[in-house]
Design a protein around this motif. Structure first.
Motif, PDB file in Angstrom:
ATOM      1  N   HIS A   1     -14.319  87.538  40.592  1.00 41.99           N
ATOM      2  CA  HIS A   1     -13.307  86.835  41.375  1.00 41.99           C
ATOM      3  C   HIS A   1     -13.922  85.742  42.243  1.00 41.99           C
ATOM      4  CE1 HIS A   1      -9.352  88.459  40.474  1.00 41.99           C
ATOM      5  NE2 HIS A   1      -9.998  89.546  40.109  1.00 41.99           N
ATOM      6  N   ILE A   2     -15.145  85.910  42.683  1.00 41.30           N
ATOM      7  CA  ILE A   2     -15.823  84.849  43.423  1.00 41.30           C
ATOM      8  C   ILE A   2     -16.039  83.637  42.506  1.00 41.30           C
ATOM      9  CG2 ILE A   2     -18.016  84.180  44.501  1.00 41.30           C
ATOM     10  CD1 ILE A   2     -18.112  87.126  45.581  1.00 41.30           C
ATOM     11  N   ILE A   3     -16.495  83.890  41.287  1.00 42.13           N
ATOM     12  CA  ILE A   3     -16.726  82.814  40.318  1.00 42.13           C
ATOM     13  C   ILE A   3     -15.404  82.128  39.965  1.00 42.13           C
ATOM     14  CG2 ILE A   3     -17.507  82.284  37.966  1.00 42.13           C
ATOM     15  CD1 ILE A   3     -19.869  83.109  39.659  1.00 42.13           C
ATOM     16  N   VAL A   4     -14.399  82.921  39.626  1.00 45.71           N
ATOM     17  CA  VAL A   4     -13.090  82.379  39.250  1.00 45.71           C
ATOM     18  C   VAL A   4     -12.468  81.632  40.433  1.00 45.71           C
ATOM     19  CG1 VAL A   4     -10.740  83.028  38.555  1.00 45.71           C
ATOM     20  CG2 VAL A   4     -12.695  84.059  37.437  1.00 45.71           C
ATOM     21  N   GLY A   5     -12.629  82.175  41.611  1.00 41.79           N
ATOM     22  CA  GLY A   5     -12.112  81.514  42.800  1.00 41.79           C
ATOM     23  C   GLY A   5     -12.775  80.172  43.050  1.00 41.79           C
ATOM     24  N   GLY A   6     -14.057  80.089  42.747  1.00 42.87           N
ATOM     25  CA  GLY A   6     -14.759  78.818  42.880  1.00 42.87           C
ATOM     26  C   GLY A   6     -14.209  77.766  41.928  1.00 42.87           C
ATOM     27  N   VAL A   7     -13.919  78.186  40.713  1.00 39.40           N
ATOM     28  CA  VAL A   7     -13.321  77.268  39.736  1.00 39.40           C
ATOM     29  C   VAL A   7     -11.931  76.845  40.218  1.00 39.40           C
ATOM     30  CG1 VAL A   7     -12.494  77.003  37.365  1.00 39.40           C
ATOM     31  CG2 VAL A   7     -14.650  78.216  37.802  1.00 39.40           C
TER      32      VAL A   7
ATOM     33  N   CYS B   1      -5.475  91.361  42.499  1.00 38.14           N
ATOM     34  CA  CYS B   1      -5.004  91.484  41.120  1.00 38.14           C
ATOM     35  C   CYS B   1      -4.657  92.950  40.829  1.00 38.14           C
ATOM     36  CB  CYS B   1      -6.048  90.974  40.130  1.00 38.14           C
ATOM     37  SG  CYS B   1      -7.508  92.014  39.952  1.00 38.14           S
ATOM     38  N   LYS B   2      -3.923  93.160  39.775  1.00 46.31           N
ATOM     39  CA  LYS B   2      -3.482  94.505  39.405  1.00 46.31           C
ATOM     40  C   LYS B   2      -4.671  95.449  39.224  1.00 46.31           C
ATOM     41  CE  LYS B   2      -0.924  97.060  35.917  1.00 46.31           C
ATOM     42  NZ  LYS B   2      -0.338  97.063  34.593  1.00 46.31           N
ATOM     43  N   PHE B   3      -5.720  94.979  38.565  1.00 50.74           N
ATOM     44  CA  PHE B   3      -6.877  95.818  38.301  1.00 50.74           C
ATOM     45  C   PHE B   3      -7.597  96.189  39.603  1.00 50.74           C
ATOM     46  CE2 PHE B   3     -11.394  96.337  36.872  1.00 50.74           C
ATOM     47  CZ  PHE B   3     -11.199  97.533  36.197  1.00 50.74           C
ATOM     48  N   GLY B   4      -7.757  95.221  40.490  1.00 50.23           N
ATOM     49  CA  GLY B   4      -8.408  95.498  41.768  1.00 50.23           C
ATOM     50  C   GLY B   4      -7.634  96.513  42.588  1.00 50.23           C
ATOM     51  N   LYS B   5      -6.326  96.391  42.577  1.00 47.78           N
ATOM     52  CA  LYS B   5      -5.484  97.369  43.286  1.00 47.78           C
ATOM     53  C   LYS B   5      -5.635  98.748  42.649  1.00 47.78           C
ATOM     54  CE  LYS B   5      -2.150  93.918  44.753  1.00 47.78           C
ATOM     55  NZ  LYS B   5      -0.823  93.354  44.587  1.00 47.78           N
ATOM     56  N   TRP B   6      -5.672  98.774  41.309  1.00 49.22           N
ATOM     57  CA  TRP B   6      -5.829 100.044  40.612  1.00 49.22           C
ATOM     58  C   TRP B   6      -7.173 100.679  40.943  1.00 49.22           C
ATOM     59  CZ3 TRP B   6      -9.343 101.433  36.692  1.00 49.22           C
ATOM     60  CH2 TRP B   6      -9.096 102.684  36.110  1.00 49.22           C
TER      61      TRP B   6
ATOM     62  N   GLY C   1      -8.103  92.479  28.875  1.00 52.01           N
ATOM     63  CA  GLY C   1      -7.252  91.382  28.413  1.00 52.01           C
ATOM     64  C   GLY C   1      -6.854  90.442  29.533  1.00 52.01           C
ATOM     65  N   ARG C   2      -6.455  91.008  30.659  1.00 51.15           N
ATOM     66  CA  ARG C   2      -6.004  90.166  31.769  1.00 51.15           C
ATOM     67  C   ARG C   2      -7.124  89.298  32.316  1.00 51.15           C
ATOM     68  NH1 ARG C   2      -3.544  94.699  33.449  1.00 51.15           N
ATOM     69  NH2 ARG C   2      -4.943  94.926  35.211  1.00 51.15           N
ATOM     70  N   HIS C   3      -8.326  89.842  32.415  1.00 54.70           N
ATOM     71  CA  HIS C   3      -9.417  89.069  32.977  1.00 54.70           C
ATOM     72  C   HIS C   3      -9.961  88.047  31.974  1.00 54.70           C
ATOM     73  CE1 HIS C   3      -8.969  91.920  36.195  1.00 54.70           C
ATOM     74  NE2 HIS C   3      -9.607  91.051  36.946  1.00 54.70           N
ATOM     75  N   ALA C   4      -9.854  88.335  30.714  1.00 52.70           N
ATOM     76  CA  ALA C   4     -10.241  87.344  29.701  1.00 52.70           C
ATOM     77  C   ALA C   4      -9.286  86.157  29.726  1.00 52.70           C
ATOM     78  CB  ALA C   4     -10.265  87.984  28.319  1.00 52.70           C
ATOM     79  N   ALA C   5      -8.047  86.385  30.094  1.00 51.83           N
ATOM     80  CA  ALA C   5      -7.032  85.320  30.110  1.00 51.83           C
ATOM     81  C   ALA C   5      -7.240  84.316  31.247  1.00 51.83           C
ATOM     82  CB  ALA C   5      -5.636  85.938  30.216  1.00 51.83           C
ATOM     83  N   TRP C   6      -8.051  84.642  32.239  1.00 50.04           N
ATOM     84  CA  TRP C   6      -8.282  83.724  33.351  1.00 50.04           C
ATOM     85  C   TRP C   6      -8.819  82.381  32.869  1.00 50.04           C
ATOM     86  CZ3 TRP C   6      -6.802  83.239  38.140  1.00 50.04           C
ATOM     87  CH2 TRP C   6      -6.391  84.361  38.854  1.00 50.04           C
ATOM     88  N   LYS C   7      -9.720  82.409  31.913  1.00 45.91           N
ATOM     89  CA  LYS C   7     -10.333  81.155  31.455  1.00 45.91           C
ATOM     90  C   LYS C   7      -9.271  80.200  30.919  1.00 45.91           C
ATOM     91  CE  LYS C   7     -14.334  79.454  28.987  1.00 45.91           C
ATOM     92  NZ  LYS C   7     -15.556  79.835  28.277  1.00 45.91           N
ATOM     93  N   LEU C   8      -8.368  80.710  30.111  1.00 49.71           N
ATOM     94  CA  LEU C   8      -7.305  79.877  29.551  1.00 49.71           C
ATOM     95  C   LEU C   8      -6.378  79.373  30.659  1.00 49.71           C
ATOM     96  CD1 LEU C   8      -5.764  78.665  27.150  1.00 49.71           C
ATOM     97  CD2 LEU C   8      -4.600  80.860  26.910  1.00 49.71           C
ATOM     98  N   ARG C   9      -5.989  80.260  31.567  1.00 45.76           N
ATOM     99  CA  ARG C   9      -5.087  79.857  32.655  1.00 45.76           C
ATOM    100  C   ARG C   9      -5.711  78.771  33.522  1.00 45.76           C
ATOM    101  NH1 ARG C   9      -3.688  85.619  33.185  1.00 45.76           N
ATOM    102  NH2 ARG C   9      -5.206  85.743  34.857  1.00 45.76           N
ATOM    103  N   LEU C  10      -6.991  78.944  33.841  1.00 48.98           N
ATOM    104  CA  LEU C  10      -7.654  77.951  34.689  1.00 48.98           C
ATOM    105  C   LEU C  10      -7.871  76.635  33.942  1.00 48.98           C
ATOM    106  CD1 LEU C  10     -10.182  80.210  36.593  1.00 48.98           C
ATOM    107  CD2 LEU C  10      -8.161  79.082  37.530  1.00 48.98           C
ATOM    108  N   ARG C  11      -8.194  76.705  32.684  1.00 48.89           N
ATOM    109  CA  ARG C  11      -8.366  75.481  31.888  1.00 48.89           C
ATOM    110  C   ARG C  11      -7.048  74.700  31.860  1.00 48.89           C
ATOM    111  NH1 ARG C  11     -12.397  74.091  29.026  1.00 48.89           N
ATOM    112  NH2 ARG C  11     -13.182  76.188  28.699  1.00 48.89           N
TER     113      ARG C  11
END
Length: 122
Positions: A76-82, A46-51, A15-25
């Motif tokens: 995260h590389i892709i999202v970071g690029g955006v 991010c929480k998941f990476g720490k986990w 859920g958290r990673h799917a939400a990135w698209k909306l947040r970035l948009r």
């Protein structure tokens, strides 16, 4: 760590990673240029990476965990690029990237790998 806890963490990550698209948009549309790009690019912030990094060695070194870790880092590389495009005021490029094949492939591969791992814990 028991399988029930691991399944819950994996569900939460989907859920958290799917939400990135909306947040970035939204960030692109609103012209937010103060995004923490360096942190977004890192898969350990991010929480998941720490986990993932906190898992006992046996779980962390499983084939499923290694696959998810690799795909999560790529995501995260892709999202970071955006995010970098947004921060640089390149709204059109950022929005195109969010709808592009690289973003879709990255999110799909990560979601499928997380789902496979979660199902293997049943």
């Amino acid at each position: 760590m028991n399988n029930q806890v691991m399944r819950a963490e994996l569900n939460d990550a989907l859920g958290r990673h799917a939400a990135w698209k909306l947040r970035l948009r939204e960030a692109a549309i609103n012209g937010e240029t103060d995004l923490p790009v360096d942190m977004i690019k890192r898969d350990d912030c991010c929480k998941f990476g720490k986990w993932l990094r906190s898992l006992p060695a046996e779980a962390r070194n499983s084939d499923a965990a290694k696959e998810v870790h690799e795909l999560h880092a790529n995501f995260h590389i892709i999202v970071g690029g955006v995010a970098a495009q947004i921060a640089g005021g390149q709204t059109d490029g950022a929005l195109a990237a969010l709808d592009g094949q690289d973003y879709k492939d990255s999110t799909d591969r990560l979601a499928h790998a997380v789902t496979r791992w979660r199902m293997s814990l049943s």
